[in-house]
Motif scaffolding. Structure first.
Motif, short mmCIF file in Angstrom:
data_model
loop_
_atom_site.label_atom_id
_atom_site.label_comp_id
_atom_site.label_asym_id
_atom_site.label_seq_id
_atom_site.Cartn_x
_atom_site.Cartn_y
_atom_site.Cartn_z
N ALA A 233 40.65 10.92 29.41
CA ALA A 233 42.09 10.61 29.28
C ALA A 233 42.99 11.57 30.06
O ALA A 233 44.04 11.97 29.57
N VAL A 234 42.55 11.93 31.27
CA VAL A 234 43.34 12.86 32.09
C VAL A 234 44.73 12.28 32.36
O VAL A 234 45.75 12.96 32.24
N ARG A 235 44.75 10.98 32.70
CA ARG A 235 46.02 10.30 33.04
C ARG A 235 47.00 10.37 31.86
O ARG A 235 48.16 10.75 32.02
N GLY A 236 46.49 10.02 30.65
CA GLY A 236 47.34 10.05 29.45
C GLY A 236 47.82 11.47 29.16
O GLY A 236 48.95 11.68 28.75
N GLY A 237 46.93 12.43 29.38
CA GLY A 237 47.28 13.84 29.13
C GLY A 237 48.41 14.29 30.04
O GLY A 237 49.34 14.99 29.60
#
Ligand SMILES: NC(=O)C1=CN([C@@H]2O[C@H](COP(=O)(O)OP(=O)(O)OC[C@H]3O[C@@H](n4cnc5c(N)ncnc54)[C@H](O)[C@@H]3O)[C@@H](O)[C@H]2O)C=CC1
Ligand SMILES: O=C(O)[C@@H]1CCC=N1
Length: 255
Positions: A233-237
């Motif tokens: 979940a890099v994008r969400g982070g």
């Protein structure tokens, strides 16, 4: 043309250096004497606030909590106040009888003249004064005029933004060390990677997804990494980080 900088810290010192290339005199006001040691030379002059008030432009570069005591002393200043203070609204500055205000959100890119500087003006700033501000700021990077209501978003995106990019850069370096590269070798490669990727997007103006697709071969190395990125979940982070920063910027404006 005389320019003053009040608060010669991280940002104010860079502004002072770069503005000295444009202004005949740069007057400096700073409460910590050690921060002025490197400015004891032409075209700089160390002054008090009363003297700074005689300049055509004043850059206000103190922390938000220190701004009100200085504005109190600047009451009635008739030049253009260029404020880079996060969360300090034009209407608040106007309450001190300072009617010509350029509110600016810069970022640390100004150090290498690659900053992003968003600017909004108070009603009383005349068009030739806007040109004057723009010409001063252009010695620091890209100047973009925006509506003041967008300041909290810009503060998160490009003001705080470099810190988020630095964290990502640090993660690349950690991975490089884990893979056995030395810091010295990885550093130059990784910094160029970020610069080259950003330049590619800036120059082609294409959406990053287009270039991601061009890098990603079927059953290749990139898609393995992309799948792992999405699982963690890099994008969400990253989105959450920017939104947290945005919330804080709104809070500073009392919203
Ligand atoms: N650091 C950054 O990347 C960015 C900072 N800003 C804004 O720029 C402003 C300054 O930030 P920094 O340079 O990071 O802070 P800083 O703490 O490095 O610099 C502030 C300076 O103001 C001086 N100061 C405080 N009160 C004073 C007074 N009464 N008279 C004279 N000098 C006084 C301090 O001694 C210090 O040197 C803040 O309002 C921040 O929101 C905006 C965009 C980016
Ligand atoms: O962290 C801060 O509050 C300031 C504003 C944008 C960058 N630094």
């Amino acid at each position: 043309m005389k320019v003053s900088v009040i608060g010669v810290g991280n940002m104010g010192s860079i502004f002072a250096e770069k503005l000295s290339e444009k202004a005949e005199k740069v007057l400096l006001v700073e409460k910590v004497p050690e921060k002025l040691a490197r400015f004891k030379r032409e075209p700089f002059e160390i002054v008090d606030i009363e003297t700074a008030k005689l300049s055509d432009y004043i850059v206000l570069a103190v922390k938000p909590q220190d701004a009100s005591s200085i504005l109190e002393k600047l009451k009635g200043y008739s030049g253009v106040l260029i404020s880079i203070v996060a969360g300090l609204k034009i209407s608040t500055i106007e309450e001190y009888g300072i009617l010509k205000v350029a509110r600016v959100m810069p970022n640390v890119g100004v150090r290498v003249k690659e900053g992003v500087l968003a600017v909004s003006y108070s009603e009383k700033v005349r068009s030739e004064e806007k040109e004057g501000v723009k010409s001063l700021l252009e010695s620091l990077g890209l100047v973009v005029e925006i509506e003041e209501k967008h300041f909290p978003a810009i503060t998160a995106l490009t003001g705080s933004g470099p810190a988020f990019v630095f964290v990502m850069t640090e993660a690349f370096l950690d991975a490089a060390l884990k893979m056995g590269l030395s810091f010295e070798v990885a550093r130059d490669l990784v910094y160029k990677l970020f610069e080259g990727s950003a330049r590619l997007l800036f120059e082609t103006k294409e959406h990053p997804a287009v270039w991601k697709h061009r890098v990603t071969s079927p059953a290749g190395t990139t898609i393995e990494g992309i799948v792992a990125m999405e699982k963690s979940a890099v994008r969400g982070g990253i989105i959450e980080s920017l939104l947290a920063s945005h919330r804080k910027a709104l809070e500073l404006e009392g919203k």
